[in-house]
Design a protein around this motif. Structure first.
Motif, PDB file in Angstrom:
ATOM      1  N   ARG A   1       0.305  12.282  15.790  1.00 36.89           N
ATOM      2  CA  ARG A   1      -0.381  12.670  16.905  1.00 36.89           C
ATOM      3  C   ARG A   1      -1.542  13.521  16.986  1.00 36.89           C
ATOM      4  N   ARG A   2      -2.463  13.285  18.058  1.00 33.64           N
ATOM      5  CA  ARG A   2      -3.956  14.032  18.173  1.00 33.64           C
ATOM      6  C   ARG A   2      -4.636  13.747  17.165  1.00 33.64           C
ATOM      7  N   ARG A   3      -4.247  12.781  16.232  1.00 32.49           N
ATOM      8  CA  ARG A   3      -5.322  12.516  15.092  1.00 32.49           C
ATOM      9  C   ARG A   3      -5.781  10.871  15.463  1.00 32.49           C
ATOM     10  N   GLU A   4      -6.609  10.668  14.838  1.00 31.79           N
ATOM     11  CA  GLU A   4      -7.380   9.178  14.887  1.00 31.79           C
ATOM     12  C   GLU A   4      -6.220   8.206  14.531  1.00 31.79           C
ATOM     13  N   PRO A   5      -6.086   7.244  15.186  1.00 28.90           N
ATOM     14  CA  PRO A   5      -4.940   6.055  14.936  1.00 28.90           C
ATOM     15  C   PRO A   5      -5.175   5.716  13.494  1.00 28.90           C
ATOM     16  N   ARG A   6      -4.264   5.525  12.718  1.00 28.32           N
ATOM     17  CA  ARG A   6      -4.547   4.797  11.140  1.00 28.32           C
ATOM     18  C   ARG A   6      -3.515   3.861  11.115  1.00 28.32           C
ATOM     19  N   GLY A   7      -3.679   3.087  10.013  1.00 26.91           N
ATOM     20  CA  GLY A   7      -2.603   1.927   9.832  1.00 26.91           C
ATOM     21  C   GLY A   7      -2.689   1.305   8.501  1.00 26.91           C
ATOM     22  N   VAL A   8      -1.638   0.757   7.880  1.00 24.98           N
ATOM     23  CA  VAL A   8      -1.815  -0.003   6.680  1.00 24.98           C
ATOM     24  C   VAL A   8      -1.349  -1.317   7.032  1.00 24.98           C
ATOM     25  N   PHE A   9      -2.114  -2.422   6.756  1.00 26.85           N
ATOM     26  CA  PHE A   9      -1.839  -3.816   6.886  1.00 26.85           C
ATOM     27  C   PHE A   9      -1.163  -4.619   5.756  1.00 26.85           C
ATOM     28  N   GLN A  10      -0.296  -5.160   6.239  1.00 32.76           N
ATOM     29  CA  GLN A  10       0.663  -5.859   4.883  1.00 32.76           C
ATOM     30  C   GLN A  10       0.363  -7.533   5.064  1.00 32.76           C
ATOM     31  N   THR A  11       0.115  -7.908   4.096  1.00 38.41           N
ATOM     32  CA  THR A  11      -0.006  -9.347   4.103  1.00 38.41           C
ATOM     33  C   THR A  11       0.719 -10.147   2.747  1.00 38.41           C
ATOM     34  N   GLU A  12       1.106 -11.119   2.983  1.00 38.01           N
ATOM     35  CA  GLU A  12       1.900 -12.005   1.888  1.00 38.01           C
ATOM     36  C   GLU A  12       1.016 -12.936   1.495  1.00 38.01           C
ATOM     37  N   ILE A  13       0.595 -13.007  -0.050  1.00 39.18           N
ATOM     38  CA  ILE A  13      -0.464 -14.020  -0.422  1.00 39.18           C
ATOM     39  C   ILE A  13       0.130 -14.618  -1.506  1.00 39.18           C
ATOM     40  N   GLU A  14       0.043 -16.183  -1.476  1.00 40.45           N
ATOM     41  CA  GLU A  14       0.609 -16.786  -2.379  1.00 40.45           C
ATOM     42  C   GLU A  14      -0.490 -17.099  -3.566  1.00 40.45           C
ATOM     43  N   VAL A  15      -0.527 -16.498  -4.541  1.00 39.23           N
ATOM     44  CA  VAL A  15      -1.674 -16.514  -5.667  1.00 39.23           C
ATOM     45  C   VAL A  15      -1.453 -17.758  -6.506  1.00 39.23           C
ATOM     46  N   ALA A  16      -0.305 -18.363  -6.412  1.00 30.11           N
ATOM     47  CA  ALA A  16      -0.033 -19.629  -7.216  1.00 30.11           C
ATOM     48  C   ALA A  16       1.158 -20.218  -6.668  1.00 30.11           C
ATOM     49  N   PRO A  17       1.608 -21.393  -6.801  1.00 29.11           N
ATOM     50  CA  PRO A  17       2.642 -22.046  -6.139  1.00 29.11           C
ATOM     51  C   PRO A  17       3.983 -21.224  -6.387  1.00 29.11           C
ATOM     52  N   GLY A  18       4.632 -20.707  -5.341  1.00 24.05           N
ATOM     53  CA  GLY A  18       5.885 -19.909  -5.539  1.00 24.05           C
ATOM     54  C   GLY A  18       5.719 -18.574  -6.110  1.00 24.05           C
ATOM     55  N   ARG A  19       4.373 -18.258  -6.139  1.00 24.63           N
ATOM     56  CA  ARG A  19       4.069 -16.666  -6.983  1.00 24.63           C
ATOM     57  C   ARG A  19       3.478 -15.933  -5.538  1.00 24.63           C
ATOM     58  N   LEU A  20       4.351 -14.973  -5.158  1.00 23.38           N
ATOM     59  CA  LEU A  20       3.880 -14.037  -4.011  1.00 23.38           C
ATOM     60  C   LEU A  20       3.477 -12.644  -4.574  1.00 23.38           C
ATOM     61  N   ILE A  21       2.166 -12.112  -3.926  1.00 23.32           N
ATOM     62  CA  ILE A  21       2.291 -10.755  -3.926  1.00 23.32           C
ATOM     63  C   ILE A  21       2.137 -10.227  -2.431  1.00 23.32           C
ATOM     64  N   HIS A  22       2.895  -8.846  -2.324  1.00 20.41           N
ATOM     65  CA  HIS A  22       2.630  -8.297  -1.323  1.00 20.41           C
ATOM     66  C   HIS A  22       1.555  -7.200  -1.179  1.00 20.41           C
ATOM     67  N   LEU A  23       0.674  -7.050  -0.448  1.00 20.41           N
ATOM     68  CA  LEU A  23      -0.568  -6.691  -0.165  1.00 20.41           C
ATOM     69  C   LEU A  23      -0.638  -5.549   0.758  1.00 20.41           C
ATOM     70  N   PHE A  24      -1.139  -4.383   0.650  1.00 16.84           N
ATOM     71  CA  PHE A  24      -1.092  -3.311   1.565  1.00 16.84           C
ATOM     72  C   PHE A  24      -2.442  -2.796   1.669  1.00 16.84           C
ATOM     73  N   ASN A  25      -3.114  -2.985   2.768  1.00 22.96           N
ATOM     74  CA  ASN A  25      -4.570  -2.691   2.855  1.00 22.96           C
ATOM     75  C   ASN A  25      -4.514  -1.343   3.857  1.00 22.96           C
ATOM     76  N   VAL A  26      -4.805  -0.268   2.995  1.00 25.37           N
ATOM     77  CA  VAL A  26      -4.822   1.061   3.756  1.00 25.37           C
ATOM     78  C   VAL A  26      -5.752   1.940   3.969  1.00 25.37           C
TER      79      VAL A  26
END
Length: 244
Positions: free
Chosen positions: A103-128
């Motif tokens: 509250r009363r601070r600049e809005p902030r967030g973390v953006f989550q994406t699921e990326i397939e770096v190889a067939p069937g191999r996922l990483i969960h990426l959090f851009n903060v």
């Protein structure tokens, strides 16, 4: 077999350089220098109507044909949006934005994406991108580590958490993340880990946290002439392998 890829995090400062000029073309030049497979950018403007230099998501995406692109809006800005941008040479399967605003601070967030770096191999990426206030970051640290963000019970595959944490001392955010993740001490030619301000770095604000089976191969702060002037942060570049 191991899959190797390069990921970079970069606070673009709305493409406002050290000379105070908003020039997204300079950010594009730095991004191309990095030659990264995945990019996590913070402080990006996504304003499609108005001045051309505010239409930064489109400008960056145009320079990276073939990359998947997803944007997490944290607030309204100049008739458009402002937030975190993730781009990937690999397939991006999903994305969602987590609100970390206090509250009363600049809005902030973390953006989550699921990326397939190889067939069937996922990483969960959090851009903060965390806040600048001490109590604000303590609040955000607890939000980060709850079951809705980093500790989601249904995540399969390793997590990568990176971006601008705005924490140059070992505060609560650093302690909580280090309790669950591995990290490293980034360095450039002068062997300092400081990434801000870019022209003469004094503070270490940009970090990366990861977990096995991700294995760190190499890391460095990108300190090219273009990078020193395009934004007030230096990009952080890391190479990983993901074991089969």
């Amino acid at each position: 077999m191991e899959n190797r890829f390069r990921i970079a995090t970069y606070n673009t400062h709305k493409a406002r350089g050290i000379d105070l000029r908003i020039a997204p073309e300079r950010i594009v030049e730095v991004v191309l220098e990095l030659d990264a497979d995945i990019l996590c950018l913070q402080e990006v403007m996504n304003v499609t109507a108005g001045q051309q230099n505010y239409d930064q998501v489109r400008e960056i995406q145009r320079a990276l044909p073939g990359f998947s692109c997803a944007f997490g809006s944290n607030r309204i800005y100049r008739g458009g949006a402002y937030g975190n941008l993730t781009l990937s040479r690999f397939p991006m399967l999903s994305s969602r934005n987590h609100d970390l605003s206090r509250r009363r601070r600049e809005p902030r967030g973390v953006f989550q994406t699921e990326i397939e770096v190889a067939p069937g191999r996922l990483i969960h990426l959090f851009n903060v991108h965390l806040g600048t206030g001490h109590m604000e970051r303590r609040f955000q640290a607890r939000r980060l580590m709850n079951a809705e963000v980093l500790c989601q019970p249904n995540l399969r595959g390793p997590r990568l958490v990176l971006g601008d944490f705005n924490e140059w001392t070992h505060g609560l955010t650093t302690r909580l993340l280090r309790s669950q993740f591995q990290t490293f001490r980034p360095h450039h030619a002068s062997r300092a880990q400081r990434s801000f301000p870019s022209i003469l770095p004094l503070l270490s604000l940009d970090h990366c946290y990861y977990e096995p089976p991700l294995r760190l191969v190499e890391t460095r702060l990108w300190r090219s002439r273009k990078a020193r002037f395009a934004s007030d942060h230096l990009p952080l570049v890391t190479d990983f392998t993901l074991a089969a």
